[in-house]
Design an enzyme around this catalytic site. Sequence first.
Site, PDB file in Angstrom:
ATOM      1  N   HIS A  37       0.771  -1.334  -0.008  1.00 39.13           N
ATOM      2  CA  HIS A  37       0.026  -0.059   0.116  1.00 39.13           C
ATOM      3  C   HIS A  37       0.922   1.194  -0.100  1.00 39.13           C
ATOM      4  O   HIS A  37       0.282   2.450  -0.227  1.00 39.13           O
ATOM      5  CB  HIS A  37      -0.958   0.020   1.228  1.00 39.13           C
ATOM      6  CG  HIS A  37      -0.282   0.536   2.688  1.00 39.13           C
ATOM      7  ND1 HIS A  37       0.323  -0.485   3.267  1.00 39.13           N
ATOM      8  CD2 HIS A  37      -0.100   1.601   3.161  1.00 39.13           C
ATOM      9  CE1 HIS A  37       0.849  -0.015   4.264  1.00 39.13           C
ATOM     10  NE2 HIS A  37       0.665   1.320   4.289  1.00 39.13           N
TER      11      HIS A  37
HETATM   12  C1  UD1 Z   1      -2.030   6.086   5.189  1.00 37.34           C
HETATM   13  C2  UD1 Z   1      -1.016   6.394   5.862  1.00 37.34           C
HETATM   14  C3  UD1 Z   1       0.097   5.531   5.743  1.00 37.34           C
HETATM   15  C4  UD1 Z   1      -0.265   4.324   6.463  1.00 37.34           C
HETATM   16  C5  UD1 Z   1      -1.637   3.938   5.850  1.00 37.34           C
HETATM   17  C6  UD1 Z   1      -2.248   2.570   6.696  1.00 37.34           C
HETATM   18  C7  UD1 Z   1      -0.661   8.937   5.154  1.00 37.34           C
HETATM   19  C8  UD1 Z   1       0.107   9.929   4.453  1.00 37.34           C
HETATM   20  N1  UD1 Z   1      -0.495   7.628   4.682  1.00 37.34           N
HETATM   21  O1  UD1 Z   1      -1.951   5.771   3.866  1.00 37.34           O
HETATM   22  O2  UD1 Z   1       1.431   6.005   6.521  1.00 37.34           O
HETATM   23  O3  UD1 Z   1       0.771   3.322   6.388  1.00 37.34           O
HETATM   24  O4  UD1 Z   1      -2.394   4.903   6.067  1.00 37.34           O
HETATM   25  O5  UD1 Z   1      -3.041   1.822   6.086  1.00 37.34           O
HETATM   26  O6  UD1 Z   1      -1.179   9.554   6.132  1.00 37.34           O
HETATM   27  N2  UD1 Z   1      -9.276   4.819   0.776  1.00 37.34           N
HETATM   28  C9  UD1 Z   1     -10.377   4.206   0.765  1.00 37.34           C
HETATM   29  N3  UD1 Z   1     -11.235   3.545   1.921  1.00 37.34           N
HETATM   30  C10 UD1 Z   1     -10.817   4.222   3.192  1.00 37.34           C
HETATM   31  C11 UD1 Z   1      -9.483   4.745   3.118  1.00 37.34           C
HETATM   32  C12 UD1 Z   1      -8.818   5.081   1.974  1.00 37.34           C
HETATM   33  O7  UD1 Z   1     -11.091   3.805  -0.260  1.00 37.34           O
HETATM   34  O8  UD1 Z   1     -11.059   3.836   4.025  1.00 37.34           O
HETATM   35  C13 UD1 Z   1      -8.619   4.933  -0.492  1.00 37.34           C
HETATM   36  C14 UD1 Z   1      -8.792   6.456  -0.696  1.00 37.34           C
HETATM   37  O9  UD1 Z   1      -8.807   6.481  -2.202  1.00 37.34           O
HETATM   38  C15 UD1 Z   1      -7.788   7.340  -0.613  1.00 37.34           C
HETATM   39  C16 UD1 Z   1      -6.671   6.158  -0.518  1.00 37.34           C
HETATM   40  O10 UD1 Z   1      -7.222   4.876  -0.219  1.00 37.34           O
HETATM   41  O11 UD1 Z   1      -7.323   8.323  -1.403  1.00 37.34           O
HETATM   42  C17 UD1 Z   1      -5.473   6.344   0.210  1.00 37.34           C
HETATM   43  O12 UD1 Z   1      -5.823   6.677   1.659  1.00 37.34           O
HETATM   44  P1  UD1 Z   1      -4.992   7.737   2.593  1.00 37.34           P
HETATM   45  O13 UD1 Z   1      -5.748   7.626   4.049  1.00 37.34           O
HETATM   46  O14 UD1 Z   1      -4.820   9.053   2.043  1.00 37.34           O
HETATM   47  O15 UD1 Z   1      -3.459   6.968   2.816  1.00 37.34           O
HETATM   48  P2  UD1 Z   1      -3.288   5.731   2.979  1.00 37.34           P
HETATM   49  O16 UD1 Z   1      -2.403   5.009   1.545  1.00 37.34           O
HETATM   50  O17 UD1 Z   1      -4.234   4.896   3.504  1.00 37.34           O
HETATM   51  N1  UDP Z   2      -3.495  -5.264   8.790  1.00 35.72           N
HETATM   52  C1  UDP Z   2      -5.123  -6.014   8.935  1.00 35.72           C
HETATM   53  N2  UDP Z   2      -5.549  -6.026   7.883  1.00 35.72           N
HETATM   54  C2  UDP Z   2      -5.085  -6.181   6.645  1.00 35.72           C
HETATM   55  C3  UDP Z   2      -3.940  -5.604   6.391  1.00 35.72           C
HETATM   56  C4  UDP Z   2      -3.086  -4.949   7.667  1.00 35.72           C
HETATM   57  O1  UDP Z   2      -5.678  -6.071  10.045  1.00 35.72           O
HETATM   58  O2  UDP Z   2      -5.787  -6.455   5.607  1.00 35.72           O
HETATM   59  C5  UDP Z   2      -3.020  -4.863  10.139  1.00 35.72           C
HETATM   60  C6  UDP Z   2      -1.742  -5.355  10.356  1.00 35.72           C
HETATM   61  O3  UDP Z   2      -1.826  -6.591  10.906  1.00 35.72           O
HETATM   62  C7  UDP Z   2      -1.018  -4.438  10.923  1.00 35.72           C
HETATM   63  C8  UDP Z   2      -1.739  -3.025  10.549  1.00 35.72           C
HETATM   64  O4  UDP Z   2      -2.903  -3.473   9.715  1.00 35.72           O
HETATM   65  O5  UDP Z   2      -1.261  -4.419  12.346  1.00 35.72           O
HETATM   66  C9  UDP Z   2      -0.724  -2.408   9.681  1.00 35.72           C
HETATM   67  O6  UDP Z   2      -1.301  -1.333   8.893  1.00 35.72           O
HETATM   68  P1  UDP Z   2      -0.817  -1.017   7.475  1.00 35.72           P
HETATM   69  O7  UDP Z   2      -0.166  -1.985   6.755  1.00 35.72           O
HETATM   70  O8  UDP Z   2      -1.975  -0.534   7.006  1.00 35.72           O
HETATM   71  O9  UDP Z   2       0.151   0.319   7.852  1.00 35.72           O
HETATM   72  P2  UDP Z   2       1.541   0.655   8.489  1.00 35.72           P
HETATM   73  O10 UDP Z   2       1.803  -0.144   9.640  1.00 35.72           O
HETATM   74  O11 UDP Z   2       2.423   0.405   7.073  1.00 35.72           O
HETATM   75  O12 UDP Z   2       1.365   2.025   8.668  1.00 35.72           O
END
Ligand code: UD1
Ligand code: UDP
Length: 363
Positions: free
Chosen positions: A209
């Site tokens: 991601h």
């Molecule tokens: C964010 C964090 C990242 C973290 C990740 C955990 C920032 C800059 N990034 O990234 O550090 O590792 O969360 O998962 O804060 N979207 C949906 N549904 C949701 C949420 C997001 O469809 O419930 C889609 C939207 O299109 C959105 C994209 O995912 O634009 C990215 O979501 P966003 O929260 O901006 O960043 P993440 O990639 O989730």
């Molecule tokens: N995780 C989860 N379901 C998923 C993917 C990840 O519960 O489908 C959990 C994972 O076990 C870990 C956390 O989400 O505890 C990690 O989050 P993510 O990878 O979104 O973000 P990051 O740690 O890179 O910020």
Amino acid sequence: MNMKTIATIVGARPQFIKASVVSRALRARPTVREVIIHTGQHYDFAMNEVFFEELELPAPDYWLGIGSGTHGEQTGRMLEAIEKVLVEIQPDWVLVYGDTNSTLAGALAAAKMHLPVAHVEAGLRSFNRRMPEEINRVLTDHLSTLLFAPTETAMKNLQREGIPAKHIALVGDVMYDAALHYAEKARQKSTILERLRLSPGGYILATIHRAENTDAPERLRVILDALAQLSHHAPVVVPLHPRTRQRLQSFGIAVGDPDGLSFIDPVGYLDMVQLESHAAVIITDSGGVQKEAFFYRVPCVTVREETEWVELVELGWNRLAPPISIDSIVETVLAVQGTSGREGNIYGVGDAAQRIADYLSKR
Ligand code: UD1
Ligand code: UDP
């Protein structure tokens, strides 16, 4: 009784997991009142509510509903909305987690109001300023009064940046606390292996991601081609982050359909623990998943140029395979399968949440 009000700010999936153990420790103390502010950065059921349900995290007191957007839009809207809540509740501490836009917005809103900020997972560094997370972490650390470092490396990073030792506490990693707390529950409750017809130790788990991988079509393509090749060796299961699903669609990347490669919706934490702990190898660009691979002693291949969790590479549990070559990812995964790294006590003993609650309730 000297009551302390602690404003916990969360918004993204990994923060719900981290906050669940700290919240439990805080609420066990009669002198603490915790107020949970949810920015709404993550909002899909599978990215949000499922964690509140499974981890028994109390429902947010404030739901800000910010949702998705560009970095400026999202962070700016959070800043404005968080400030309004903080003005209303005037907390003794503002508690933020990790390195997302919700983290930075919470820390910045609080610091400008002269409210003390406590940062869980302080001091992590990739030394790559192109990552939004690196900017969020560095700024949050320098806005914080109390910095909870999960590892010695994190503590040293902070000291090197001139943060006085009296502001830093090496407490261990709250994700390790969570792993210990929920592992048994996952074993009892999760039926995901049966549902996906996976045999323990007989499949590869992958999560992707990170923006640097999803937003560059050539890198995403390399990763998917590597997963498709690996699926000829063992089934590959990929819980797809919504960001990755969207990018695959918008870049028009089709994956063919090898029998062994399955993309599924994001899963809840208990299912994820079950998938991780029985995988042969984990391939990921997630920070949390790299650590969890180690908690369950599963070899991990990180598809990035660098990692913040350097100890895992040093101990031999994690290998970096940047997504620039399909062959190098495939070869690294096949090489680590069945191997073990060295043992090391790098994330504490599972009492990080208690120690954080001690600090916050006493200061
Ligand atoms: C964010 C964090 C990242 C973290 C990740 C955990 C920032 C800059 N990034 O990234 O550090 O590792 O969360 O998962 O804060 N979207 C949906 N549904 C949701 C949420 C997001 O469809 O419930 C889609 C939207 O299109 C959105 C994209 O995912 O634009 C990215 O979501 P966003 O929260 O901006 O960043 P993440 O990639 O989730
Ligand atoms: N995780 C989860 N379901 C998923 C993917 C990840 O519960 O489908 C959990 C994972 O076990 C870990 C956390 O989400 O505890 C990690 O989050 P993510 O990878 O979104 O973000 P990051 O740690 O890179 O910020």
